[in-house]
Scaffold this motif. Sequence first.
Motif, PDB file in Angstrom:
ATOM      1  N   LEU A   1       0.835  -1.201   0.000  1.00 36.39           N
ATOM      2  CA  LEU A   1       0.000   0.000   0.000  1.00 36.39           C
ATOM      3  C   LEU A   1       0.872   1.254   0.000  1.00 36.39           C
ATOM      4  O   LEU A   1       0.499   2.284  -0.511  1.00 36.39           O
ATOM      5  N   TYR A   2       2.052   1.114   0.639  1.00 34.71           N
ATOM      6  CA  TYR A   2       2.903   2.301   0.795  1.00 34.71           C
ATOM      7  C   TYR A   2       4.356   1.856   0.961  1.00 34.71           C
ATOM      8  O   TYR A   2       4.630   0.853   1.616  1.00 34.71           O
ATOM      9  N   VAL A   3       5.270   2.572   0.332  1.00 37.32           N
ATOM     10  CA  VAL A   3       6.699   2.432   0.668  1.00 37.32           C
ATOM     11  C   VAL A   3       7.276   3.831   0.837  1.00 37.32           C
ATOM     12  O   VAL A   3       6.881   4.763   0.126  1.00 37.32           O
ATOM     13  N   ASN A   4       8.186   3.991   1.777  1.00 35.38           N
ATOM     14  CA  ASN A   4       8.759   5.321   2.000  1.00 35.38           C
ATOM     15  C   ASN A   4       9.952   5.551   1.052  1.00 35.38           C
ATOM     16  O   ASN A   4      10.408   4.610   0.372  1.00 35.38           O
ATOM     17  N   PRO A   5      10.493   6.756   0.998  1.00 32.88           N
ATOM     18  CA  PRO A   5      11.637   7.007   0.095  1.00 32.88           C
ATOM     19  C   PRO A   5      12.839   6.114   0.438  1.00 32.88           C
ATOM     20  O   PRO A   5      13.586   5.713  -0.459  1.00 32.88           O
ATOM     21  N   GLY A   6      13.023   5.780   1.732  1.00 28.99           N
ATOM     22  CA  GLY A   6      14.133   4.904   2.122  1.00 28.99           C
ATOM     23  C   GLY A   6      14.023   3.544   1.433  1.00 28.99           C
ATOM     24  O   GLY A   6      15.025   2.963   1.018  1.00 28.99           O
TER      25      GLY A   6
ATOM     26  N   LEU B   1       5.892  -8.076  -2.329  1.00 25.80           N
ATOM     27  CA  LEU B   1       7.325  -7.748  -2.314  1.00 25.80           C
ATOM     28  C   LEU B   1       8.235  -8.943  -2.573  1.00 25.80           C
ATOM     29  O   LEU B   1       9.456  -8.783  -2.657  1.00 25.80           O
ATOM     30  N   ARG B   2       7.637 -10.141  -2.753  1.00 24.37           N
ATOM     31  CA  ARG B   2       8.490 -11.276  -3.136  1.00 24.37           C
ATOM     32  C   ARG B   2       9.143 -11.030  -4.493  1.00 24.37           C
ATOM     33  O   ARG B   2      10.099 -11.696  -4.857  1.00 24.37           O
ATOM     34  N   LEU B   3       8.638 -10.055  -5.238  1.00 28.06           N
ATOM     35  CA  LEU B   3       9.251  -9.750  -6.537  1.00 28.06           C
ATOM     36  C   LEU B   3      10.724  -9.406  -6.365  1.00 28.06           C
ATOM     37  O   LEU B   3      11.533  -9.575  -7.283  1.00 28.06           O
TER      38      LEU B   3
ATOM     39  N   ALA C   1       7.837   4.015  -5.835  1.00 32.23           N
ATOM     40  CA  ALA C   1       6.614   3.600  -5.147  1.00 32.23           C
ATOM     41  C   ALA C   1       5.583   3.110  -6.165  1.00 32.23           C
ATOM     42  O   ALA C   1       4.932   2.077  -5.955  1.00 32.23           O
ATOM     43  N   ALA C   2       5.460   3.820  -7.281  1.00 29.68           N
ATOM     44  CA  ALA C   2       4.447   3.446  -8.273  1.00 29.68           C
ATOM     45  C   ALA C   2       4.695   2.034  -8.814  1.00 29.68           C
ATOM     46  O   ALA C   2       3.748   1.310  -9.144  1.00 29.68           O
ATOM     47  N   GLU C   3       5.963   1.638  -8.884  1.00 32.63           N
ATOM     48  CA  GLU C   3       6.269   0.297  -9.412  1.00 32.63           C
ATOM     49  C   GLU C   3       5.979  -0.807  -8.398  1.00 32.63           C
ATOM     50  O   GLU C   3       5.860  -1.974  -8.767  1.00 32.63           O
ATOM     51  N   LEU C   4       5.892  -0.443  -7.116  1.00 32.12           N
ATOM     52  CA  LEU C   4       5.723  -1.470  -6.075  1.00 32.12           C
ATOM     53  C   LEU C   4       4.284  -1.560  -5.565  1.00 32.12           C
ATOM     54  O   LEU C   4       3.836  -2.640  -5.175  1.00 32.12           O
TER      55      LEU C   4
END
Length: 310
Positions: free
Chosen positions: A33-38, A55-57, A47-50
């Motif tokens: 749903l969300y990833v931070n810049p770190g 996240l197993r990708l 972020a748009a790609e994830l």
Amino acid sequence: MTGFDASIYRRLVESSPDGVALVDAQNPEQPVLYVNPGFQALTGYSAAELIGRNLRLLQGDDREQDGRHRLREALAKGESCRVLLRNYRKDGRVFWNEMTILPLLDPQGRVTHHVGHHRDAGERLHIDPKLARDSLSGAHQPTAVAIRDDRLTGLFTLPYLEELLKRDWSVAQREKRSIAVFAIDIDALDLYNATFGRAAGDSTIRRVAHVVSGCLRRSSDVAARIDGGSLIAFAPGLNVEQALRIGQQMAERVRELRIHHPRSAVLRYISVSVGVCAAVPESSDSPANLLQKSQQQLQIAKKSGRNQAA
Ligand SMILES: Cc1cc2nc3c(=O)[nH]c(=O)nc-3n(C[C@H](O)[C@H](O)[C@H](O)COP(=O)(O)O)c2cc1C
């Protein structure tokens, strides 16, 4: 905590140098749903790609990893978990992703989300993940993965346990929680090897290691092999009484394996001695001290013939 509005919390997460990921736990595919810049800096993905993906990708085709199985189990049980996985950045470069995954609960106690805290552990561990993978797949550099995983038992190695203990030590210190350490040694293993041969000895070490890790099943518990039939483990949050009970359980379960050892003076079966200690870390103390104390307790247990000391 009061007095902060939501934008401060957002900036708090966004300014973290560590990767932070939020995942929807109510969707079986566990999409991001969300990833931070770190997290984006760590993996090279935007972020748009994830968002919307699992996240197993980041594992690519490198899926046979012990940490992945442990993570799966912890997620299924709704437990928090800390694992180290080989991951691949967008540009294909491999790195050690050290992650702590925690469930977030709603007021009814249902797990609604998982949050991940991630960092690149490569520098700290001094293990090249490329080499680790090659050695896992049977190619060169057999020593690289041995730094983290004990090949004979599947437990960790002592240097890796020490790394993890150092980290849990400072958490325990902050939270004033106790950490228990278990030093375990197979009695008269040299005589067993002399009687039945090295292969039988190795198989016994494996079975004992299995029993020990079976007695320490929380995802925060860590077990390692030092060498031969000497194992070491730690369990955050256990006090002396609880630790003693588990030490006793280890000894009993090993006896219950009923591995015949006619030359053992202890039992005629394979047995272990266990040294146990537990303490709330003091600032004057150190993880190395606690490890050492557990070894002293082990020696007392061996000498007293009681097989266990605290
Ligand atoms: C919050 C959260 C963050 C995760 N982050 C990663 C990650 O950065 N890299 C990774 O390889 N797996 C990560 N995973 C694990 C995978 O999503 C998946 O749970 C794991 O691979 C086990 O499931 P599988 O066997 O179906 O792949 C994360 C899981 C959660 C819940």
